[in-house]
Design an enzyme around this catalytic site. Structure first.
Site, PDB file in Angstrom:
ATOM      1  N   LYS A 125       1.018  92.704  -2.381  1.00 47.05           N
ATOM      2  CA  LYS A 125       0.588  91.318  -2.160  1.00 47.05           C
ATOM      3  C   LYS A 125       1.666  90.522  -1.438  1.00 47.05           C
ATOM      4  O   LYS A 125       1.368  89.523  -0.782  1.00 47.05           O
ATOM      5  CB  LYS A 125       0.269  90.634  -3.496  1.00 47.05           C
ATOM      6  CG  LYS A 125      -0.999  91.158  -4.147  1.00 47.05           C
ATOM      7  CD  LYS A 125      -1.461  90.279  -5.306  1.00 47.05           C
ATOM      8  CE  LYS A 125      -0.551  90.435  -6.514  1.00 47.05           C
ATOM      9  NZ  LYS A 125      -1.039  89.668  -7.690  1.00 47.05           N
ATOM     10  N   TYR A 126       2.942  90.942  -1.575  1.00 48.52           N
ATOM     11  CA  TYR A 126       4.034  90.149  -1.013  1.00 48.52           C
ATOM     12  C   TYR A 126       4.884  90.907   0.006  1.00 48.52           C
ATOM     13  O   TYR A 126       5.830  90.360   0.545  1.00 48.52           O
ATOM     14  CB  TYR A 126       4.937  89.630  -2.139  1.00 48.52           C
ATOM     15  CG  TYR A 126       4.159  88.985  -3.267  1.00 48.52           C
ATOM     16  CD1 TYR A 126       3.573  87.735  -3.084  1.00 48.52           C
ATOM     17  CD2 TYR A 126       3.976  89.648  -4.477  1.00 48.52           C
ATOM     18  CE1 TYR A 126       2.824  87.163  -4.101  1.00 48.52           C
ATOM     19  CE2 TYR A 126       3.233  89.069  -5.498  1.00 48.52           C
ATOM     20  CZ  TYR A 126       2.657  87.826  -5.302  1.00 48.52           C
ATOM     21  OH  TYR A 126       1.923  87.257  -6.299  1.00 48.52           O
ATOM     22  N   ASP A 142     -12.814  85.296  -4.029  1.00 48.22           N
ATOM     23  CA  ASP A 142     -11.625  85.196  -4.865  1.00 48.22           C
ATOM     24  C   ASP A 142     -11.761  84.039  -5.863  1.00 48.22           C
ATOM     25  O   ASP A 142     -12.118  82.921  -5.476  1.00 48.22           O
ATOM     26  CB  ASP A 142     -10.426  84.934  -3.935  1.00 48.22           C
ATOM     27  CG  ASP A 142      -9.102  85.025  -4.656  1.00 48.22           C
ATOM     28  OD1 ASP A 142      -8.695  86.156  -4.990  1.00 48.22           O
ATOM     29  OD2 ASP A 142      -8.476  83.968  -4.882  1.00 48.22           O
ATOM     30  N   ASP A 186       2.686  76.898  -3.088  1.00 50.53           N
ATOM     31  CA  ASP A 186       2.230  77.415  -1.787  1.00 50.53           C
ATOM     32  C   ASP A 186       0.719  77.300  -1.618  1.00 50.53           C
ATOM     33  O   ASP A 186       0.167  77.726  -0.619  1.00 50.53           O
ATOM     34  CB  ASP A 186       2.673  78.876  -1.597  1.00 50.53           C
ATOM     35  CG  ASP A 186       2.145  79.794  -2.710  1.00 50.53           C
ATOM     36  OD1 ASP A 186       1.889  79.284  -3.829  1.00 50.53           O
ATOM     37  OD2 ASP A 186       1.981  81.006  -2.466  1.00 50.53           O
ATOM     38  N   GLU A 211     -15.129  87.717  -8.040  1.00 52.81           N
ATOM     39  CA  GLU A 211     -13.866  88.165  -8.641  1.00 52.81           C
ATOM     40  C   GLU A 211     -13.458  87.181  -9.729  1.00 52.81           C
ATOM     41  O   GLU A 211     -12.536  86.403  -9.586  1.00 52.81           O
ATOM     42  CB  GLU A 211     -12.745  88.256  -7.600  1.00 52.81           C
ATOM     43  CG  GLU A 211     -11.474  88.904  -8.176  1.00 52.81           C
ATOM     44  CD  GLU A 211     -10.274  87.963  -8.247  1.00 52.81           C
ATOM     45  OE1 GLU A 211     -10.445  86.774  -7.967  1.00 52.81           O
ATOM     46  OE2 GLU A 211      -9.196  88.449  -8.590  1.00 52.81           O
ATOM     47  N   GLN A 215      -9.082  78.337  -0.683  1.00 46.69           N
ATOM     48  CA  GLN A 215      -7.897  77.572  -1.035  1.00 46.69           C
ATOM     49  C   GLN A 215      -7.023  77.567   0.216  1.00 46.69           C
ATOM     50  O   GLN A 215      -7.268  78.348   1.138  1.00 46.69           O
ATOM     51  CB  GLN A 215      -7.159  78.228  -2.199  1.00 46.69           C
ATOM     52  CG  GLN A 215      -6.737  79.673  -1.894  1.00 46.69           C
ATOM     53  CD  GLN A 215      -6.246  80.409  -3.124  1.00 46.69           C
ATOM     54  OE1 GLN A 215      -6.549  80.047  -4.241  1.00 46.69           O
ATOM     55  NE2 GLN A 215      -5.462  81.435  -2.909  1.00 46.69           N
TER      56      GLN A 215
END
Lengths: 677, 677
Positions: B540-541, B399, B363, B428, B328
């Site tokens: 993750k952020y 993913d 995003d 996943e 992606q």
């Protein structure tokens, strides 16, 4: 009407693997399907085919799936939309009911439902107050594409009408049919983008047969013992004269052992002795003499005119005549001299007789199905069947099919049924389970089973589970014979008349097809050759003098059983069988319904032929759809019991060893039961 | 070497059905076989393929059946004779062990054993004292026919030798080799009459992968939090420097979330907030910026040299590096400007961002796998994998594969593995069961599972049955992750450190592959965003500052688990799993062995993180091959217990919630146990 186009199909070859990006939808685990579609499933007229499959795709995509079906020789597929059987399972189902004999085909298609995705997502956006100006353009475009695909077909004008109604730059209210119109949804199904339709890779088949292939009551008799004069060789006409005796017991298939001329060479005497005396009639399975073979009638039984009269009389009584076909020859069969190439030859030039070393069966020559002339032989044997079909027979009991090659049966049954789809074949194979199943897969309509030797509660429960609750139910239809001329089982030898009542009740209620060899059965004959299951002084080798009017006959009980069977659709199938909890190893209980669930019967049988047995029967009322307050009506005695608890006491003496309860639900009024539901 | 000749094959067309009379033998129910051979089964090097099938024919015919196998690209089939698994079942089995990575093929052949029939029947006749002069001629003829078929091949002279030995008109004693010689039996197998050999209609495949596809211990980490300086952006070199920390815990696969440049457009802030501040690092899954896409390294993480150094360091420690591949793009990914045709476009010309209405993921731009340029896109994505393989990676965690079309994965995995059969792909997908299974069928080597949410004894037992005792075990290899950056399951949120011990033990012993996301796991981080399974202040952020040396770490326990796993082959497979009887719902017990049954481990786990639990464990000693008197050796504590009864008391406190017993059998001497078996 629904064919996958190859517009988007592209073969890709990565590493010798061919991947076609035809669809992102998967169709798998299609049921019913036997051995990856190698063999057809079976239905009778009036039975539905319920098809289930896992259908899924990646992501959040919605999908639509359809079941397609048609007669094999038809060109037009019928389409039924499949319904989801529950979120998370990706399981879909749909059904159809074949309406003609022969072969039907079915398969599945599924595709990503772009319009459905759009409807779902856009509806959610509206609910969240998001702007959907662009989305409406997208939706309209989907409609335009469908209209383009519909070009010319019925429905084009309808789609155009919707487009006009919505307009070119629609407002939310103008575009409301896009979200809510059911007819539009149907049109979008019909004209879905089929370029990426997944078509299931196999076309599956269902053989559709007459109802008697599933539901029938068989009575086997030896005409030669049916003369009114004791020990005189009986004839077909004697059977015609006494056929009402069988009809009164409610049997609807009468089957005769081979009626062909019997060989004299090495003819067997009484009790299978190697020496026969002049006057010994011989075994009907030693087929063929100077007087003819498989297309002839044994002169002592009568003529083709007598045969025609028997067929007619049977028809008037609602009985179908079935013939026993044994593809083997006595040494005197015309085939032996006319077609010696159809037999096995030994190095010394002699023709090989049947043997199971060290046992020899010198009165029988087996056919060589793999000889150089096998194709002529196979076609001649097909002609034997066609010959008797011409004479009015459409049910054939096949002797020992497990000793002939499977491909032969597949060939013969397919060839016969292509011209006569009404033909029914019963497989008389008492062989290992995989062999019996294979014969059923090859096309036999019905199969003999191990029922004869399944007597304990544990044995019956397990065996019936295998026959009715596994894939076997799709292709093997059991015929429960309580005895045969070859088998007087131990349970009947030692259990007295009670054991005959027990075994008949079990056979007639556990299996949609059942049968007996009479009058030995209804007269409760129980004398065996000691230490064997062979009848003593077996009718296979001699003429019997049956006491049809013996006071002790259980013929009336058999008549009652068959009458209950006829009037209760619950007993016309096997797959609804369900065993019930009863706290005694000597009592067995089970229920059956018709596929629509309106006729519910509960059978309770005392398996002990010697003693009264009692216990508590517990019914899963909710699963059976019964309220706590109901009535059971014993169809054997016509007595009724009001039950108001899931658990109830039952007691059965050995001489009246069964209940067959019709469950009657209370009508929602205080003064009555709905006796007629 | 063994090919079916078509000499006797004859197509027959009866009623549109094609029946080929090629063989009277049936081969069916071949296992393992997935969806009629549509998908390969999976093995790793060192694992056997045990093949079973029902093989049968009509009559009393004996038969012989062989398993054939070869590497897909090989031309020479290897042959193993199949053995009967018991009379009456018509079940045969044989096995082989692939000895190279890639694809193997296997299929079956069977035929009527004319020579075997002859041997059996003639031997019986001899025993019964019957004359067998003609039979010996028949037997000799079978030999002559085999010799004719052998013509030229090795074995011809041997067969001729037998013929000479027996002579032209042999006596019983001269002909004895015909009845008894084992080598002759082998020759008759090799040169059997193959004209009527049944060749199973499908050639089945097995994908052979490296051992880590089945057995591996995974550790996921975010390099950006691995700087020794608090809150400084960590680098690949920081990971290299601290890699021994992971190796000491015994993990052998280290996997990194995407290491590519991170987009800035619509970048997410801490806790997935829609607004990010300058300096917020963004989500590694928002892949692509001006600095590159899937073939680039995020500059803040380092260079390709740093990456190579990490791969090398890992290799020295026995660790394989795995990359997370998320197909992606962020709106800033170079693909967006270079290949706008690879994305979805809306009627207003904009590129579609990811959404699950009403949720928007602005995003992220999803790729359009069905675009007109799909084939270029697919090949480019394959090139991404090839790119990283060049850089020394052979394990890829994919993913969200369930949001891309199945055919794409089938294509990509086949293409990659055709050049690099050592590649391992982990799926996943936390999706519905049929979807997860389909991805495994498409070629994923390992799969995430529902383990994370299976916590009660009933849930674990049922789920593991599905994974290890059904056909699923042939194609889906579970990887039991106890946590992931996306999932801090409820059981870890509320169970304290005990729950981490419990879940790690279950994962490491129930499944051959397991994993954690660290250091959050070994530091027992349990703070979630309230009401969710998201980590609070998720890595993750944002960049975390991990206290690697926290005294409360359970790293030593994890090291012990992985050490036990490495040294015990019982834990290197899933299919030997068997649950054991223990009389407490809070205790679960199960055993595993290696396929040869020499290493037997029994694991007992207290599922209750709050209380001491005890109960009686009952072992089926006979089935496990244990004598009544044996020793269990707890591999966690190194304590031993002598047990002399099938039922024994066990008790486990929450802070030491498991036994992993090695079962040691008593050596047949009075003074010792065989501690080393």
């Amino acid at each position: 009407m629904v064919e996958s186009s190859s517009r988007h199909r592209a073969g890709i070859d990565a590493s010798g693997e061919s991947t076609a990006f035809d669809s992102r939808v998967v169709i798998e685990h299609v049921q019913p399907e036997i051995d990856a579609g190698k063999f057809p499933i079976k239905r009778v007229l009036g039975e539905r085919v319920v098809v289930t499959a896992n259908v899924h795709t990646d992501g959040h995509n919605a999908l639509r799936a359809v079941l397609l079906y048609k007669p094999s020789h038809g060109s037009q597929w019928q389409m039924v939309e499949m319904r989801s059987a529950g979120a998370g399972l990706d399981l879909y189902h749909a059904e159809f009911e074949p309406d003609a004999l022969g072969t039907y085909e079915y398969t599945l298609q599924a595709w990503v439902d772009n319009f459905g995705n759009w409807r779902r997502d856009t509806t959610r956006k509206i609910a969240a107050g998001q702007d959907i100006g662009v989305e409406i353009c997208e939706g309209r475009a989907l409609l335009e594409q469908a209209a383009a695909r519909a070009a010319g077909a019925t429905g084009t004008s309808e789609l155009k009408h919707y487009l006009n109604m919505i307009g070119d730059s629609p407002s939310l209210s103008q575009s409301s049919p896009l979200f809510t119109d059911q007819r539009l949804s149907e049109l979008m199904l019909e004209f879905a983008e089929r370029g990426r339709v997944r078509r299931y890779e196999r076309t599956l088949k269902v053989t559709v047969e007459p109802q008697e292939a599933l539901f029938s009551s068989w009575y086997e008799l030896f005409p030669r013992s049916w003369s009114p004069i004791a020990y005189k060789h009986g004839t077909l006409s004697d059977v015609t004269a006494r056929l009402k005796y069988v009809a009164d017991m409610g049997f609807d298939v009468v089957y005769l052992p081979p009626i062909h001329p019997i060989g004299t060479t090495k003819r067997k005497g009484p009790n299978n002795s190697l020496e026969s005396e002049p006057g010994d009639p011989g075994s009907p399975w030693a087929i063929g003499s100077q007087e003819g073979g498989h297309k002839s009638i044994h002169p002592e039984l009568g003529t083709f005119e007598d045969f025609a009269a028997l067929v007619d009389a049977a028809k008037r009584l609602g009985i179908k005549l079935a013939l026993d076909i044994a593809f083997q020859c006595s040494p005197d069969h015309p085939y032996v001299s006319e077609h010696p190439e159809w037999f096995y030859h030994r190095p010394d030039g002699s023709i090989k007789y049947a043997e199971n070393p060290p046992k020899k069966y010198e009165d029988i020559y087996p056919l060589n199905f793999e000889s150089e002339s096998w194709q002529q032989l196979w076609d001649e044997l097909c002609d034997v069947i066609f010959f008797w079909i011409e004479k009015g027979v459409h049910i054939f009991r096949i002797d020992n099919p497990h000793t002939k090659p499977y491909p032969f049966w597949q060939y013969l049954i397919a060839k016969v049924k292509s011209r006569h789809p009404e033909t029914v074949f019963l497989s008389e194979a008492f062989a290992r389970p995989r062999i019996m199943e294979q014969l059923a897969k090859c096309g036999f309509s019905q199969s003999y089973t191990y029922f004869t030797w399944r007597t304990s509660k544990w044995e019956i429960t397990n065996y019936l589970h295998e026959l009715t609750q596994t894939q076997v139910v799709e292709f093997l239809r059991p015929n429960f014979f309580a005895n045969t001329p070859d088998i007087l089982p131990e349970n009947l030898q030692y259990g007295g008349p009670s054991s005959f009542l027990i075994r008949a009740t079990l056979a007639a209620t556990l299996s949609a097809a059942w049968g007996i060899y009479g009058p030995a059965f209804e007269l409760c004959v129980n004398q065996a050759v000691p230490g064997t299951e062979e009848y003593l002084d077996s009718e296979k080798y001699e003429i019997k003098n049956w006491e049809f009017n013996d006071q002790r006959t259980i013929a009336p009980y058999l008549g009652r059983l068959n009458q209950i069977r006829k009037s209760h659709p619950a007993l016309h199938n096997n797959r609804t069988l369900r065993f019930l909890e009863i706290n005694s190893d000597e009592l067995i209980a089970y229920c059956k319904t018709d596929p629509r669930g309106t006729d519910l019967l509960i059978t309770v049988v005392n398996l002990d032929p010697y003693n009264v047995q009692s216990g508590y029967l517990t019914l899963p009322l909710e699963e059976l759809g019964i309220d706590a307050d109901f009535q059971v009506h014993d169809l054997i005695t016509d007595r009724r019991y009001n039950w108001s608890s899931p658990t109830n006491f039952v007691q059965l003496p050995p001489n009246a060893p069964a209940y067959i309860f019709k469950v009657r639900k209370r009508v929602r009024r205080e003064f009555d039961f709905d006796y007629f539901v």
